[in-house]
Scaffold this motif. Structure first.
Motif, PDB file in Angstrom:
ATOM      1  N   ALA A  10       0.838  -1.198   0.000  1.00 29.99           N
ATOM      2  CA  ALA A  10       0.000   0.000   0.000  1.00 29.99           C
ATOM      3  C   ALA A  10       0.874   1.251   0.000  1.00 29.99           C
ATOM      4  N   GLU A  11       1.946   1.218   0.779  1.00 28.57           N
ATOM      5  CA  GLU A  11       2.855   2.364   0.825  1.00 28.57           C
ATOM      6  C   GLU A  11       3.548   2.574  -0.515  1.00 28.57           C
ATOM      7  N   LEU A  12       3.915   1.478  -1.188  1.00 26.20           N
ATOM      8  CA  LEU A  12       4.559   1.571  -2.502  1.00 26.20           C
ATOM      9  C   LEU A  12       3.612   2.193  -3.524  1.00 26.20           C
ATOM     10  N   LEU A  13       2.356   1.774  -3.515  1.00 26.93           N
ATOM     11  CA  LEU A  13       1.373   2.349  -4.442  1.00 26.93           C
ATOM     12  C   LEU A  13       1.287   3.859  -4.270  1.00 26.93           C
ATOM     13  N   GLU A  14       1.272   4.291  -3.033  1.00 25.25           N
ATOM     14  CA  GLU A  14       1.170   5.723  -2.753  1.00 25.25           C
ATOM     15  C   GLU A  14       2.411   6.462  -3.231  1.00 25.25           C
ATOM     16  N   GLU A  15       3.572   5.888  -2.954  1.00 25.50           N
ATOM     17  CA  GLU A  15       4.822   6.535  -3.343  1.00 25.50           C
ATOM     18  C   GLU A  15       4.963   6.612  -4.864  1.00 25.50           C
ATOM     19  N   LEU A  16       4.540   5.556  -5.557  1.00 21.24           N
ATOM     20  CA  LEU A  16       4.604   5.574  -7.023  1.00 21.24           C
ATOM     21  C   LEU A  16       3.734   6.675  -7.601  1.00 21.24           C
ATOM     22  N   GLN A  17       2.539   6.833  -7.054  1.00 20.60           N
ATOM     23  CA  GLN A  17       1.630   7.851  -7.574  1.00 20.60           C
ATOM     24  C   GLN A  17       2.138   9.256  -7.276  1.00 20.60           C
TER      25      GLN A  17
END
Length: 273
Positions: free
Chosen positions: A91-98
């Motif tokens: 979930a944290e990776l998804l946020e950082e990518l966006q």
């Protein structure tokens, strides 16, 4: 339940919005609250800081909406954006990518104020709007479905709630209604923590991140609420919410906003964002 604008052309939030518009047209008593919304309304955020409140919202969504993870960000489409809580590294990776790529379901939900629902990131024409993000997710994360819900209160977009699944599949009608209702409830909870001096922060001090440690006058807030409800012709609850939303956007204390209202230096209008 608030009114929902039309999604952008090809917007993936359209089916869910149609369901919510139908629910909004019904009598409030006929709209049954979902599991997540009931859990949030039944819980108390007294003594919790914004991170603990965000954690509670995310965990309730994972438990009640058949998703694998959740993440909440504040001021998502601004330079002041901040990730409050993520249930797991994915979930944290998804946020950082966006945030890094400045595209994706989360960023679109933040800028449009409309839910963005992608049932299958690998096989959807909708992700053509975010080709770099979609390619990055396919390469770096075990995520197939992504659902972004704006944390909206009135005209103020507080942030975004992102949910993901490891397997493809859309949210059911009931889950969609519950997710949007829960996002509105969550927005109200976070506004309260960030603008109400009655809350304590992580160190046990009064107030949220943007608040000082002085004691406020509840009488002044009550008086200002009465003035705003008269100005806008709305309920006391909505008037207080409007002041909290204004304080959130301006990064100010609720008590300071209330004092400006009482002194007539600040007047609320229907056109105010």
């Amino acid at each position: 339940m608030r009114n929902y604008p039309d999604p952008p052309i090809g917007g993936v939030g359209a089916p869910c919005l149609n369901l919510m518009r139908e629910a909004s047209a019904e009598a409030p008593a006929m709209v049954e609250l979902g599991t997540v919304t009931r859990d949030l309304l039944a819980s108390s955020d007294a003594g919790l800081d914004e991170h603990a409140v965000a954690k509670r919202i995310c965990q309730a969504c994972v438990a009640g909406l058949d998703v694998d993870g959740a993440v909440i960000s504040l001021l998502t489409a601004t330079v002041s954006r901040e990730t409050l809580w993520a249930t797991d590294p994915t979930a944290e990776l998804l946020e950082e990518l966006q945030f890094t790529l400045n595209e994706g379901a989360c960023m679109e939900a933040a800028t449009t104020g409309v839910p963005v629902l992608v049932a299958d990131l690998h096989h959807s024409t909708d992700v053509q709007r975010w080709p770099i993000f979609a390619a990055a997710v396919a390469e770096q994360a075990d995520v197939r479905a992504l659902f972004a819900f704006p944390l909206q209160w009135g005209t103020v977009n507080v942030g975004v709630l992102d949910l993901y699944r490891k397997t493809p599949g859309a949210l059911s009608a009931a889950q969609c209604r519950d997710a949007i209702s829960a996002s509105e409830t969550g927005a109200s909870m976070l506004l309260g923590v960030r603008t109400d001096p009655g809350h304590t922060d992580a160190d046990g001090l009064p107030g949220g991140s943007w608040l000082d440690h002085s004691h406020s006058s509840r009488a002044e807030i009550h008086q200002a609420t009465g003035i705003v409800l008269a100005q806008l012709g709305i309920s006391a609850q909505d008037a207080l919410a409007r002041m909290r939303a204004y304080a959130f956007v301006e990064r100010r204390l609720l008590i300071d906003v209330a004092r400006e209202v009482v002194s007539r230096r600040l007047q609320f209008t229907a056109q105010m964002k």
